[in-house]
Design a protein around this motif. Structure first.
Motif, PDB file in Angstrom:
ATOM      1  N   GLN A  87      40.011  93.819  16.243  1.00  0.00           N
ATOM      2  CA  GLN A  87      39.927  94.938  17.187  1.00  0.00           C
ATOM      3  C   GLN A  87      38.660  94.876  18.020  1.00  0.00           C
ATOM      4  OE1 GLN A  87      40.264  98.336  14.551  1.00  0.00           O
ATOM      5  NE2 GLN A  87      42.230  98.863  15.489  1.00  0.00           N
ATOM      6  N   ARG A  88      37.614  94.343  17.441  1.00  0.00           N
ATOM      7  CA  ARG A  88      36.314  94.306  18.117  1.00  0.00           C
ATOM      8  C   ARG A  88      35.969  92.917  18.668  1.00  0.00           C
ATOM      9  NH1 ARG A  88      37.004  97.962  14.526  1.00  0.00           N
ATOM     10  NH2 ARG A  88      36.035 100.009  14.709  1.00  0.00           N
ATOM     11  N   HIS A  89      36.946  92.021  18.632  1.00  0.00           N
ATOM     12  CA  HIS A  89      36.829  90.672  19.215  1.00  0.00           C
ATOM     13  C   HIS A  89      35.721  89.836  18.584  1.00  0.00           C
ATOM     14  CE1 HIS A  89      39.674  92.048  22.188  1.00  0.00           C
ATOM     15  NE2 HIS A  89      38.887  93.085  22.404  1.00  0.00           N
ATOM     16  N   TRP A  90      35.572  89.928  17.272  1.00  0.00           N
ATOM     17  CA  TRP A  90      34.615  89.090  16.554  1.00  0.00           C
ATOM     18  C   TRP A  90      35.242  87.727  16.312  1.00  0.00           C
ATOM     19  CZ3 TRP A  90      29.863  90.076  13.750  1.00  0.00           C
ATOM     20  CH2 TRP A  90      29.277  91.296  14.082  1.00  0.00           C
ATOM     21  N   VAL A  91      34.444  86.702  16.330  1.00  0.00           N
ATOM     22  CA  VAL A  91      34.905  85.353  16.013  1.00  0.00           C
ATOM     23  C   VAL A  91      34.788  85.171  14.506  1.00  0.00           C
ATOM     24  CG1 VAL A  91      34.466  82.892  16.328  1.00  0.00           C
ATOM     25  CG2 VAL A  91      34.172  84.472  18.245  1.00  0.00           C
ATOM     26  N   TYR A  92      35.866  84.718  13.876  1.00  0.00           N
ATOM     27  CA  TYR A  92      35.870  84.505  12.432  1.00  0.00           C
ATOM     28  C   TYR A  92      36.866  83.408  12.099  1.00  0.00           C
ATOM     29  CZ  TYR A  92      40.350  86.874  12.218  1.00  0.00           C
ATOM     30  OH  TYR A  92      41.661  87.201  12.396  1.00  0.00           O
ATOM     31  N   GLU A  93      36.734  82.882  10.918  1.00  0.00           N
ATOM     32  CA  GLU A  93      37.664  81.887  10.387  1.00  0.00           C
ATOM     33  C   GLU A  93      38.485  82.597   9.316  1.00  0.00           C
ATOM     34  OE1 GLU A  93      39.360  78.154  10.241  1.00  0.00           O
ATOM     35  OE2 GLU A  93      37.811  78.847  11.618  1.00  0.00           O
ATOM     36  N   PRO A  94      39.803  82.452   9.346  1.00  0.00           N
ATOM     37  CA  PRO A  94      40.619  83.107   8.319  1.00  0.00           C
ATOM     38  C   PRO A  94      40.252  82.611   6.918  1.00  0.00           C
ATOM     39  CG  PRO A  94      41.995  82.256  10.086  1.00  0.00           C
ATOM     40  CD  PRO A  94      40.612  81.734  10.316  1.00  0.00           C
TER      41      PRO A  94
END
Length: 77
Positions: free
Chosen positions: A31-38
């Motif tokens: 929702q906040r457009h953070w970059v992450y790896e599943p």
């Protein structure tokens, strides 16, 4: 004690998102457009780099997650 690993810990992600369940953490990050790896396995937490966290929280990054592949990879040199 100051954490210095390259990824945020579960406790730090819980504090950041206010969520304990990994699926809800992911929803918050998206929702906040953070970059992450599943997560690597079911029930695992999403992986967020400490560098990205520090850049976002300091206001130095306004990076948004890409919605598609980078096609400029195929551009001729």
């Amino acid at each position: 004690m100051l954490e210095t690993g390259i990824l945020l810990t579960r406790a730090q992600l819980e504090e950041l998102t206010g969520m304990k369940q990994p699926a809800r953490m992911v929803a918050w990050l998206e929702q906040r457009h953070w970059v992450y790896e599943p997560a690597a396995r079911r029930g695992g937490i999403p992986r967020v780099s400490r560098q990205h966290f520090e850049a976002r929280m300091s206001g130095k990054s306004n990076a948004r997650r890409r919605n598609g592949p980078r096609l400029d990879f195929f551009a001729a040199q």
